[in-house]
Scaffold this motif. Sequence first.
Motif, PDB file in Angstrom:
ATOM      1  N   ALA A  28      36.892  28.603  38.050  1.00 25.07           N
ATOM      2  CA  ALA A  28      37.726  29.195  36.995  1.00 25.07           C
ATOM      3  C   ALA A  28      37.737  30.724  37.067  1.00 25.07           C
ATOM      4  CB  ALA A  28      37.252  28.729  35.621  1.00 25.07           C
ATOM      5  N   ALA A  29      36.550  31.327  37.216  1.00 25.07           N
ATOM      6  CA  ALA A  29      36.481  32.793  37.269  1.00 25.07           C
ATOM      7  C   ALA A  29      37.257  33.319  38.470  1.00 25.07           C
ATOM      8  CB  ALA A  29      35.019  33.255  37.324  1.00 25.07           C
ATOM      9  N   ALA A  30      37.127  32.630  39.604  1.00 28.05           N
ATOM     10  CA  ALA A  30      37.823  33.056  40.822  1.00 28.05           C
ATOM     11  C   ALA A  30      39.335  32.934  40.670  1.00 28.05           C
ATOM     12  CB  ALA A  30      37.338  32.227  42.016  1.00 28.05           C
ATOM     13  N   LEU A  31      39.796  31.871  40.003  1.00 22.73           N
ATOM     14  CA  LEU A  31      41.238  31.697  39.814  1.00 22.73           C
ATOM     15  C   LEU A  31      41.796  32.804  38.908  1.00 22.73           C
ATOM     16  CD1 LEU A  31      43.762  30.038  40.382  1.00 22.73           C
ATOM     17  CD2 LEU A  31      43.242  28.687  38.332  1.00 22.73           C
ATOM     18  N   LEU A  32      41.094  33.106  37.816  1.00 19.17           N
ATOM     19  CA  LEU A  32      41.539  34.186  36.923  1.00 19.17           C
ATOM     20  C   LEU A  32      41.597  35.518  37.682  1.00 19.17           C
ATOM     21  CD1 LEU A  32      39.433  33.150  33.799  1.00 19.17           C
ATOM     22  CD2 LEU A  32      41.933  33.159  33.911  1.00 19.17           C
ATOM     23  N   GLN A  33      40.584  35.766  38.521  1.00 21.02           N
ATOM     24  CA  GLN A  33      40.559  36.988  39.321  1.00 21.02           C
ATOM     25  C   GLN A  33      41.732  37.020  40.304  1.00 21.02           C
ATOM     26  OE1 GLN A  33      38.356  39.624  38.855  1.00 21.02           O
ATOM     27  NE2 GLN A  33      39.886  40.611  40.167  1.00 21.02           N
ATOM     28  N   GLN A  34      42.020  35.868  40.892  1.00 23.29           N
ATOM     29  CA  GLN A  34      43.131  35.780  41.851  1.00 23.29           C
ATOM     30  C   GLN A  34      44.456  36.125  41.159  1.00 23.29           C
ATOM     31  OE1 GLN A  34      43.071  32.450  44.693  1.00 23.29           O
ATOM     32  NE2 GLN A  34      45.117  31.893  43.983  1.00 23.29           N
ATOM     33  N   TRP A  35      44.665  35.578  39.941  1.00 23.26           N
ATOM     34  CA  TRP A  35      45.897  35.889  39.209  1.00 23.26           C
ATOM     35  C   TRP A  35      45.985  37.378  38.891  1.00 23.26           C
ATOM     36  CZ3 TRP A  35      45.379  31.299  35.240  1.00 23.26           C
ATOM     37  CH2 TRP A  35      45.747  30.105  35.881  1.00 23.26           C
ATOM     38  N   ARG A  36      44.854  37.965  38.507  1.00 23.69           N
ATOM     39  CA  ARG A  36      44.859  39.418  38.214  1.00 23.69           C
ATOM     40  C   ARG A  36      45.189  40.210  39.471  1.00 23.69           C
ATOM     41  NH1 ARG A  36      40.591  38.015  34.645  1.00 23.69           N
ATOM     42  NH2 ARG A  36      39.004  38.348  36.238  1.00 23.69           N
ATOM     43  N   ASP A  37      44.527  39.843  40.592  1.00 24.19           N
ATOM     44  CA  ASP A  37      44.748  40.569  41.846  1.00 24.19           C
ATOM     45  C   ASP A  37      46.201  40.480  42.289  1.00 24.19           C
ATOM     46  OD1 ASP A  37      42.058  41.102  41.825  1.00 24.19           O
ATOM     47  OD2 ASP A  37      41.537  39.630  43.375  1.00 24.19           O
ATOM     48  N   GLU A  38      46.821  39.309  42.062  1.00 22.53           N
ATOM     49  CA  GLU A  38      48.210  39.102  42.495  1.00 22.53           C
ATOM     50  C   GLU A  38      49.216  39.604  41.465  1.00 22.53           C
ATOM     51  OE1 GLU A  38      48.364  34.905  43.238  1.00 22.53           O
ATOM     52  OE2 GLU A  38      47.279  35.051  45.149  1.00 22.53           O
ATOM     53  N   GLY A  39      48.706  40.086  40.327  1.00 28.35           N
ATOM     54  CA  GLY A  39      49.591  40.576  39.265  1.00 28.35           C
ATOM     55  C   GLY A  39      50.427  39.484  38.639  1.00 28.35           C
ATOM     56  N   LYS A  40      49.907  38.247  38.610  1.00 24.95           N
ATOM     57  CA  LYS A  40      50.679  37.137  38.033  1.00 24.95           C
ATOM     58  C   LYS A  40      50.453  37.061  36.526  1.00 24.95           C
ATOM     59  CE  LYS A  40      51.786  34.516  41.940  1.00 24.95           C
ATOM     60  NZ  LYS A  40      51.663  33.390  42.823  1.00 24.95           N
ATOM     61  N   PRO A  41      51.518  37.106  35.738  1.00 24.42           N
ATOM     62  CA  PRO A  41      51.340  36.936  34.297  1.00 24.42           C
ATOM     63  C   PRO A  41      50.778  35.547  34.018  1.00 24.42           C
ATOM     64  CG  PRO A  41      53.583  37.649  34.816  1.00 24.42           C
ATOM     65  CD  PRO A  41      52.933  37.264  36.104  1.00 24.42           C
ATOM     66  N   TYR A  42      49.817  35.481  33.094  1.00 18.46           N
ATOM     67  CA  TYR A  42      49.250  34.173  32.750  1.00 18.46           C
ATOM     68  C   TYR A  42      48.822  34.183  31.288  1.00 18.46           C
ATOM     69  CZ  TYR A  42      44.565  36.253  32.811  1.00 18.46           C
ATOM     70  OH  TYR A  42      43.476  37.025  32.520  1.00 18.46           O
ATOM     71  N   LEU A  43      48.705  32.995  30.718  1.00 28.46           N
ATOM     72  CA  LEU A  43      48.122  32.825  29.388  1.00 28.46           C
ATOM     73  C   LEU A  43      47.202  31.623  29.404  1.00 28.46           C
ATOM     74  CD1 LEU A  43      51.049  33.381  26.820  1.00 28.46           C
ATOM     75  CD2 LEU A  43      49.075  34.861  27.185  1.00 28.46           C
ATOM     76  N   VAL A  44      46.102  31.765  28.672  1.00 30.43           N
ATOM     77  CA  VAL A  44      45.157  30.664  28.460  1.00 30.43           C
ATOM     78  C   VAL A  44      45.493  30.063  27.102  1.00 30.43           C
ATOM     79  CG1 VAL A  44      42.729  30.089  28.106  1.00 30.43           C
ATOM     80  CG2 VAL A  44      43.385  31.752  29.877  1.00 30.43           C
ATOM     81  N   LEU A  45      45.773  28.756  27.086  1.00 31.40           N
ATOM     82  CA  LEU A  45      46.247  28.101  25.859  1.00 31.40           C
ATOM     83  C   LEU A  45      45.181  27.212  25.243  1.00 31.40           C
ATOM     84  CD1 LEU A  45      48.943  29.001  27.140  1.00 31.40           C
ATOM     85  CD2 LEU A  45      49.920  26.844  26.395  1.00 31.40           C
ATOM     86  N   THR A  46      45.163  27.177  23.911  1.00 24.08           N
ATOM     87  CA  THR A  46      44.324  26.213  23.219  1.00 24.08           C
ATOM     88  C   THR A  46      45.018  25.717  21.959  1.00 24.08           C
ATOM     89  OG1 THR A  46      42.213  25.810  22.108  1.00 24.08           O
ATOM     90  CG2 THR A  46      43.036  28.072  22.044  1.00 24.08           C
TER      91      THR A  46
END
Length: 266
Positions: A28-46
């Motif tokens: 999970a931490a690596a995926l979040l870092q990957q999105w940040r590095d690639e500049g991909k907009p994302y949201l974590v939903l609950t």
Amino acid sequence: MGNRGDIECWLTDMDGVLVHENHPVPGAAALLQQWRDEGKPYLVLTNNSIFTPRDLSARLKASGLDVPEDRIWTSALATADFLASQMPGGSAFVIGEAGITTALHEAGFIMTETNPDYVVIGETRNYSFEAITKAIRLIGSGSRFIVTNPDATGPSAEGPMPATGAVAALISKATGKEPYVVGKPNPMMFRSAMNKIGAHSENTGMIGDRMDTDIIAGIEAGLHTILVLTGISDQAEINRYPFRPDEILNSVADLVNAEPVESDAE
């Protein structure tokens, strides 16, 4: 729905996907870092409407995941967003905690017990018979009935606990009125999340662990749907439903540095 290589924005469920009982899911931490590095907009939903994004960001940080508060989208935020679009500056009688009261307040709503436009039921651990009685009477006299999320139970260390949907059912039974429910599986939750990050359905992927909420809502919102098996779905559970996700992965670790693949959920 196209393949993973076309995805420019991501929506991901939180519990069962990124964290499991306050422990981060490996990858999970690596995926979040990957999105940040690639500049991909994302949201974590609950779907949980108890906590504010700030509270959730702090809880995720404590479990080892760095998610800024502006990257978190809760059913409480989605509910406030929906009500503000329906009736700007409206009023509400609220049963719930900081997640929903703060979201409505920041959306310009007034909290009142006198002829509110809406009665809003969110997640809470402190149900009061008096407050429920008040909600029933207000709905009976014309306030519109809104519920943040449909979950009947939520998890705890000791076992399941009654959640928003259970209390909403009590109020429905007493009033004879069904609420409008904003959270998953209503695709409204994903639509409002996409609006927040300027995403479009054709280039947005969503990751969830439940067929009956995440995946069905993702399909209805037109997203590329990925089911991970770290939450509550297994193959037997998947086979019970008449719809399929675009992809089925063991966990979010499978998305880290992964080469985009054609959909293989057939």
